[in-house]
Design a protein around this motif. Sequence first.
Motif, PDB file in Angstrom:
ATOM      1  N   CYS A  54       0.876  -1.290   0.106  1.00  0.00           N
ATOM      2  CA  CYS A  54       0.098   0.000   0.024  1.00  0.00           C
ATOM      3  C   CYS A  54       0.726   1.218  -0.132  1.00  0.00           C
ATOM      4  O   CYS A  54       0.488   2.462  -0.589  1.00  0.00           O
ATOM      5  N   LYS A  55       1.914   1.125   0.901  1.00  0.00           N
ATOM      6  CA  LYS A  55       2.748   2.285   0.740  1.00  0.00           C
ATOM      7  C   LYS A  55       3.383   2.725  -0.680  1.00  0.00           C
ATOM      8  O   LYS A  55       3.810   3.760  -1.115  1.00  0.00           O
ATOM      9  N   GLU A  56       3.998   1.466  -1.129  1.00  0.00           N
ATOM     10  CA  GLU A  56       4.438   1.671  -2.721  1.00  0.00           C
ATOM     11  C   GLU A  56       3.423   2.355  -3.653  1.00  0.00           C
ATOM     12  O   GLU A  56       3.646   3.015  -4.219  1.00  0.00           O
ATOM     13  N   ALA A  57       2.083   1.792  -3.519  1.00  0.00           N
ATOM     14  CA  ALA A  57       0.930   2.302  -4.371  1.00  0.00           C
ATOM     15  C   ALA A  57       0.838   3.874  -4.115  1.00  0.00           C
ATOM     16  O   ALA A  57       0.708   4.584  -4.921  1.00  0.00           O
ATOM     17  N   ALA A  58       0.653   4.105  -2.629  1.00  0.00           N
ATOM     18  CA  ALA A  58       0.244   5.481  -2.160  1.00  0.00           C
ATOM     19  C   ALA A  58       1.326   6.457  -3.018  1.00  0.00           C
ATOM     20  O   ALA A  58       1.162   7.464  -3.288  1.00  0.00           O
ATOM     21  N   ARG A  59       2.908   6.024  -2.888  1.00  0.00           N
ATOM     22  CA  ARG A  59       3.741   6.878  -3.286  1.00  0.00           C
ATOM     23  C   ARG A  59       3.774   7.014  -4.786  1.00  0.00           C
ATOM     24  O   ARG A  59       4.170   8.094  -5.284  1.00  0.00           O
ATOM     25  N   ALA A  60       3.144   6.028  -5.487  1.00  0.00           N
ATOM     26  CA  ALA A  60       3.208   6.422  -6.951  1.00  0.00           C
ATOM     27  C   ALA A  60       1.761   6.712  -7.198  1.00  0.00           C
ATOM     28  O   ALA A  60       1.190   6.755  -8.303  1.00  0.00           O
ATOM     29  N   ASP A  79      -1.411   6.532  -5.954  1.00  0.00           N
ATOM     30  CA  ASP A  79      -2.787   5.713  -5.990  1.00  0.00           C
ATOM     31  C   ASP A  79      -3.636   6.305  -4.749  1.00  0.00           C
ATOM     32  O   ASP A  79      -3.171   6.127  -3.821  1.00  0.00           O
ATOM     33  N   ASN A  80      -4.584   6.967  -5.122  1.00  0.00           N
ATOM     34  CA  ASN A  80      -5.381   7.789  -4.207  1.00  0.00           C
ATOM     35  C   ASN A  80      -6.128   6.995  -3.212  1.00  0.00           C
ATOM     36  O   ASN A  80      -6.244   7.061  -2.047  1.00  0.00           O
ATOM     37  N   GLU A  81      -6.534   5.671  -3.698  1.00  0.00           N
ATOM     38  CA  GLU A  81      -7.207   4.746  -2.792  1.00  0.00           C
ATOM     39  C   GLU A  81      -6.071   4.076  -1.863  1.00  0.00           C
ATOM     40  O   GLU A  81      -6.833   3.929  -0.593  1.00  0.00           O
ATOM     41  N   ALA A  82      -5.029   3.755  -2.144  1.00  0.00           N
ATOM     42  CA  ALA A  82      -3.942   3.652  -1.250  1.00  0.00           C
ATOM     43  C   ALA A  82      -3.723   4.599  -0.282  1.00  0.00           C
ATOM     44  O   ALA A  82      -3.578   4.310   1.080  1.00  0.00           O
ATOM     45  N   GLN A  83      -3.525   6.092  -0.642  1.00  0.00           N
ATOM     46  CA  GLN A  83      -3.132   6.998   0.348  1.00  0.00           C
ATOM     47  C   GLN A  83      -4.352   7.004   1.363  1.00  0.00           C
ATOM     48  O   GLN A  83      -4.098   7.112   2.673  1.00  0.00           O
TER      49      GLN A  83
END
Length: 342
Positions: A181-187, A189-193
Motif C-alpha cells: 500500500c505504501k508503494e502504491a500510495a507513493r505512486a 494511488d489515491n485509494e492507497a493513500q
Amino acid sequence: MTAPRASAMIFRVATTPFATCCLFLAASLSVLPSGPPVSAQTSSQTAAKTWTPPPPAADLQAALDKAATGSPETLTALADSGRADAQAYAGLLFVMGRGKIAPNPPRGCAYAAKAADERADAMHLRARCLQYGLAGGKPDVEGAKAAYTRAMQMGYPQSKCALGQMLMAEPASVDRGLALCKEAARASDNEAQLALGSAYLAGKPVARDPREARKWYEMAVKENPLMAARKLGDLYASGEGGRRDTKKALELWGAAEKAGDQAACILMADQLFSEMTGGRKPGPGTYAFKGGVPLKDIEVVELWYQAALERDPRPEVKTRADYALKLLKSFKTANVSTKKPK
C-alpha cells in the motif's frame, strides 16, 4: 460568559453550504473511467508498463451514451457478442448500478470474468467480485488474491493496495500488505493513500499514529476531497498529529461538503458556533456576547446547521442541529446579544 466577536476570517472561509444550492451529480457513463490515474512507477511485482485504458470505439461510446440515459441494451448486445471492451464497461455498470439502472452484481461479475484475461480493469473487478462474493457465492479469498496479483502483473495500479489491504487483514502478512500500500500510495494511488490514512488513524492493523495519518491524508486530499478532507480537517481541529489550525479545518470541511460529504456540515456548524461563542458548543445555559454578534454571522451558522439537519442521515446529528437552530433563533431575537451590521 463573554466571547469575542466572531472574526470576519471565519466567514470568508465558510460562506454557505455549496450543496444547498447545487446537488452533487454523478458523471454519465460516457465519461466513466476504465481505470485509475496511470502511475509512472512500477515494481518487480507489476508489469514493466502500466496498463492504460484504450479510448472507447465509436460504437461503444454510443452504447455508453445510451446506457447513461438508462438504456443499456446496446451495451449488453456488444458485450454478449464477445467484445471485451464492452464486457468491461458492462461489468462495472451492473456491479455498481448507475442512474436508472439498478445494481445487479452477479450479472456484472459475469461480464467482468469474460473480459478479465484481456483487460486489466476487468481482472481487478473480477478480484473484487471474488473478494466480496458479489457473483452470488461465498467470498473466495485466495481467488481474489490471485486475481489482484494477475491484475498487478497486467499493470493495473489499484490492484497493488487492494491486495495489500487483504494481506493486512492477516496477522502474518501485515508488513507485506503495508509495504504494498505504501508503494502504491507513493505512486499516486489515491485509494492507497486513503487506506493508509484510515489505518493509522484507527490504529488497525498498525499502531495508531495520527502524524502518519495526516501525512497520507494530506496526499489523498489533493485528488479526492470527498473521502479525505473531512478526516484531515478533524486532525487539524483537534491538533492530533501536528499543529492545531481551525482555519485550515474549516477550509477542509468546506471542501469536503462541496465534494458531497454530508457529514461535514455538522462539523462546520459546530466549529463556527464555537468560534462565535468563545469555545462553547450548543447546550443549556446562558450566553453573553460582549459588544454583540453581527446578525449575518448568526445566519451563516444557521445555514450550516440547516444543511446538517436536512442532509445528514444520522439521528443524533439531526437532534443536535435542530436544538442549535432553536438556540440561534433565540440569539437573533435577544437584543442584548445580537446586533445588525452597520
